[in-house]
Design a protein around this motif. Sequence first.
Motif, PDB file in Angstrom:
ATOM      1  N   CYS A  23       0.812  -1.210   0.000  1.00 54.25           N
ATOM      2  CA  CYS A  23       0.000   0.000   0.000  1.00 54.25           C
ATOM      3  C   CYS A  23       0.853   1.272   0.000  1.00 54.25           C
ATOM      4  CB  CYS A  23      -0.934   0.015   1.205  1.00 54.25           C
ATOM      5  SG  CYS A  23      -2.192  -1.268   1.133  1.00 54.25           S
ATOM      6  N   ALA A  24       2.052   1.182  -0.515  1.00 56.76           N
ATOM      7  CA  ALA A  24       2.923   2.359  -0.566  1.00 56.76           C
ATOM      8  C   ALA A  24       2.477   3.285  -1.689  1.00 56.76           C
ATOM      9  CB  ALA A  24       4.365   1.928  -0.782  1.00 56.76           C
ATOM     10  N   SER A  25       2.722   4.588  -1.516  1.00 58.59           N
ATOM     11  CA  SER A  25       2.345   5.531  -2.560  1.00 58.59           C
ATOM     12  C   SER A  25       3.383   5.501  -3.687  1.00 58.59           C
ATOM     13  CB  SER A  25       2.207   6.941  -1.991  1.00 58.59           C
ATOM     14  OG  SER A  25       3.445   7.383  -1.492  1.00 58.59           O
ATOM     15  N   ILE A  26       2.950   5.878  -4.874  1.00 59.86           N
ATOM     16  CA  ILE A  26       3.802   5.855  -6.063  1.00 59.86           C
ATOM     17  C   ILE A  26       4.167   7.291  -6.407  1.00 59.86           C
ATOM     18  CG2 ILE A  26       3.908   5.267  -8.501  1.00 59.86           C
ATOM     19  CD1 ILE A  26       1.764   3.124  -7.889  1.00 59.86           C
ATOM     20  N   LYS A  27       5.456   7.547  -6.578  1.00 63.07           N
ATOM     21  CA  LYS A  27       5.928   8.858  -7.006  1.00 63.07           C
ATOM     22  C   LYS A  27       6.446   8.720  -8.428  1.00 63.07           C
ATOM     23  CE  LYS A  27       7.173  10.254  -2.371  1.00 63.07           C
ATOM     24  NZ  LYS A  27       8.247  10.665  -1.460  1.00 63.07           N
ATOM     25  N   ASP A  28       6.118   9.720  -9.267  1.00 60.58           N
ATOM     26  CA  ASP A  28       6.481   9.644 -10.679  1.00 60.58           C
ATOM     27  C   ASP A  28       6.873  11.025 -11.178  1.00 60.58           C
ATOM     28  OD1 ASP A  28       6.830   8.579 -13.210  1.00 60.58           O
ATOM     29  OD2 ASP A  28       4.722   8.706 -13.746  1.00 60.58           O
ATOM     30  N   HIS A  29       7.745  11.075 -12.170  1.00 62.93           N
ATOM     31  CA  HIS A  29       8.116  12.328 -12.828  1.00 62.93           C
ATOM     32  C   HIS A  29       7.586  12.265 -14.251  1.00 62.93           C
ATOM     33  CE1 HIS A  29      10.387  15.922 -13.809  1.00 62.93           C
ATOM     34  NE2 HIS A  29      10.629  15.339 -14.964  1.00 62.93           N
ATOM     35  N   ARG A  30       6.948  13.360 -14.668  1.00 65.23           N
ATOM     36  CA  ARG A  30       6.395  13.444 -16.029  1.00 65.23           C
ATOM     37  C   ARG A  30       6.947  14.682 -16.704  1.00 65.23           C
ATOM     38  NH1 ARG A  30       0.007  12.154 -14.881  1.00 65.23           N
ATOM     39  NH2 ARG A  30       0.336  10.085 -14.016  1.00 65.23           N
ATOM     40  N   GLY A  31       7.251  14.540 -17.970  1.00 64.81           N
ATOM     41  CA  GLY A  31       7.653  15.699 -18.748  1.00 64.81           C
ATOM     42  C   GLY A  31       9.150  15.910 -18.809  1.00 64.81           C
ATOM     43  N   TYR A  32       9.521  17.159 -18.966  1.00 63.61           N
ATOM     44  CA  TYR A  32      10.890  17.578 -19.202  1.00 63.61           C
ATOM     45  C   TYR A  32      11.726  17.439 -17.936  1.00 63.61           C
ATOM     46  CZ  TYR A  32      14.668  20.601 -20.853  1.00 63.61           C
ATOM     47  OH  TYR A  32      15.877  21.098 -21.226  1.00 63.61           O
TER      48      TYR A  32
END
Length: 164
Positions: A23-32
């Motif tokens: 149940c851990a949260s997901i961190k993501d980078h989008r874009g430039y």
Amino acid sequence: MRNSRLMVQGAAMLALGLAASGCASIKDHRGYIIDEALVASVQPGVDNKLSVERTLGRPTFTSQFGRQTWYYVAQNTKQRPFTRPRTADQNILVVDFDARGNVATLSREGMEKVVRLSPESDKTPTLGRDRSFFQDLFGNIGAVGAIPGGQGGGAPTGTGPNGS
């Protein structure tokens, strides 16, 4: 008896630990991906569109009207279990060009440009009459293909969707 009880408790703790880790949260980078050294090398009045594209790469999007502007958008998102991703941080690099294609200004924008939309319900409000299912289903009977006054080419009349 005591050993089996300890084994059951240990297995329960292990299962609880495995369930909680899923149940851990997901961190993501989008874009430039902004490289500060490259951004600092772009100078207003010195660089042009070609040199900016060679230094920073192609923009995320460009302006379509008015002054020529390039936007480099970077977003960091977080997603908790069973929810939609939310923007946690946003950084927009804005490169304005003058009429000759030279860099006029470089600026940055952030989270003040993020808008959170909250729809009110599952229905979209529309203009017009509010009709029931049966009115929609049977409202066209007699209106489609009817010849008003025995002549062809007249305007539709009656209680159909195009009539009044």
